[in-house]
Design a protein around this motif. Structure first.
Motif, PDB file in Angstrom:
ATOM      1  N   HIS A 145       0.736  -1.185   0.036  1.00 45.29           N
ATOM      2  CA  HIS A 145       0.102  -0.591  -0.131  1.00 45.29           C
ATOM      3  C   HIS A 145       0.678   1.053  -0.281  1.00 45.29           C
TER       4      HIS A 145
ATOM      5  N   ASP B 119       0.292   4.900  -0.094  1.00 39.63           N
ATOM      6  CA  ASP B 119      -0.201   5.954   0.416  1.00 39.63           C
ATOM      7  C   ASP B 119       0.120   6.996   0.030  1.00 39.63           C
TER       8      ASP B 119
ATOM      9  N   HIS C 198      -2.159   0.379  -4.911  1.00 33.83           N
ATOM     10  CA  HIS C 198      -2.270  -0.956  -4.152  1.00 33.83           C
ATOM     11  C   HIS C 198      -1.865  -1.932  -5.494  1.00 33.83           C
TER      12      HIS C 198
END
Length: 429
Positions: free
Chosen positions: A7, A9, A21
């Motif tokens: 992940h 972000d 992702h």
């Protein structure tokens, strides 16, 4: 690494906000998502109901780097509707304006956003100590782009002098010659920059998506043609027929509309790399030499090489724009840059330019009173998102198969996305 949920972000060193992702299970890449998380900015709705004279000033606010491209793209659509044919001088000055944004964008992307990936620094600031000459010269390219846009467009972003049929102001011959001299002085540095970015090691991969770029016989076009070409599909089309060739679609994980080749359902890349593949033989002499030396010639399908392609385009832009400036100073282009007379008409047309990041389309419908009835904008990053996802999958499968660490996978995926020079804010326009 047989199982992981990667992940990323708030991906750093890109314009806008997005997440990545990647899910790997039992050594197989199961999920790849590029999440564009920014809300819609409603520029298409904003121009509807507005007078055609207001459209360029509104749509240029989509981007602080590509604002000149949005202005010229709108003007090209409006002029087709009104049957306005700008003079050769006006077209040359518009080319300078858009190339000013190339200098701004490519310098920022290469040195501020991409270079830290390969120099082992978290951001650009350590360059001030590691290689101050490199950083100062890079900032000089960016400053020259600002100056070119300011002199030609009236200010460094959101230009105000470019209007339907011409320009409201034009600089003197002496100013054109001054700009030409500055560009030629920057050329040696940019030639070295191509070598620098070509020296950075990148994964060996080939994007499986198509490539889209403007094409024109005998020229390296960025604003002068209405013909776009899918290089793999071998299809060349007039941009007024864009909806017969490009299909936009929704996905649950992205606020941006994605795009694909309508005939093949293939994702595609539009970028400096696509332009170099489409028009390599029409690069300026210096750019062609450095591109050949770097091994950048068609077909080059490694998306990481978009960084090298941008560096080659900077060499091309400096040499090309210096020549345009000298011709403008000598009065070699036919006609005046002053706005020509025209009649407001109803109609629909698609404006097309090659913005720094790739193909940019504005589809406008105008009524008899000159009010915008419908507007659709297709930006480069919106077109690239699907191909970015496909390339991430290919890269992840390659690296997982090689048994790399999760940290290495994360870094290489980030580098891949940054090589596209995405502007996620613009992708939702």
């Amino acid at each position: 690494m047989t199982n992981t949920a990667l992940h990323i972000d708030h991906l750093a060193r890109i314009e806008g906000h997005g997440n990545i992702h990647v899910v790997v299970k039992d050594g197989v890449v199961e999920t790849v998502e590029m999440n564009v998380v920014e809300p819609a900015r409603l520029f298409e709705s904003m121009v509807c109901g507005r007078d055609y004279t207001e459209v360029t000033y509104i749509s240029s606010r989509i981007c602080g780097i590509c604002s000149a491209s949005h202005v010229v793209t709108d003007l090209r659509a409006i002029e087709k509707i009104f049957d306005v044919r700008p003079t050769e001088r006006t077209k040359a000055i518009r080319e300078l304006l858009v190339y000013g944004s190339y200098l701004q964008n490519h310098a920022t992307h290469l040195f501020v956003l991409a270079a830290p990936d390969y120099l082992g620094t978290p951001d650009v600031f350590p360059l001030a100590e590691l290689d101050p000459e490199l950083l100062n010269s890079a900032l000089g390219i960016k400053a020259l782009g600002n100056e070119l846009c300011t002199r030609v467009g009236g200010r460094s972003i959101h230009p105000i002098t470019a209007v339907v049929g011409g320009f409201t102001n034009e600089i003197s011959a002496e100013e054109y010659l001054e700009l030409a001299n500055k560009m030629e002085e920057m050329l040696p540095f940019m030639v070295k920059t191509v070598d620098l970015f070509n020296s950075f090691p990148v994964p060996d991969m080939k994007s499986e998506g198509d490539l889209l770029a403007m094409v024109e016989d005998g020229y390296y076009p960025i604003i002068t043609s209405d013909n776009a070409r899918f290089l793999h599909a071998g299809e060349t089309f007039d941009v007024d027929d864009i909806h017969d060739y490009i299909e936009e679609y929704l996905v649950d994980h992205s606020a941006a509309l994605l795009a694909r080749v309508k005939k093949t359902s293939s994702p595609y890349m539009t970028s400096a790399l696509a332009r170099v593949n489409a028009s390599w033989k029409h690069l300026s002499s210096s750019a062609k030499v450095v591109a050949a030396k770097a091994g950048l010639r068609p077909p080059e399908l490694n998306p990481f090489k978009n960084n090298v392609a941008q560096a080659v385009e900077l060499v091309d832009a400096l040499e090309r724009c210096a020549g345009i400036c000298r011709k403008l100073a000598d009065g070699e282009y036919e006609g005046s840059s002053a706005p020509i007379a025209y009649e407001v008409k109803a109609g629909r047309a698609v404006g097309y330019t090659e913005a720094p990041r790739g193909a940019l389309f504005h589809d406008l419908t105008i009524d008899e009173a000159g009010k915008v009835v419908e507007a659709s904008i297709l930006t480069p990053t919106a077109q690239n998102v699907a191909n970015i996802e496909a390339d991430i999958r290919q890269l992840a499968e390659k690296l997982v198969g090689e048994g790399v660490s999760e940290d290495k996978l994360k870094l290489e995926v980030e580098k891949l996305v940054r090589s596209y020079d995405p502007c996620l804010s613009c992708s939702v326009h």
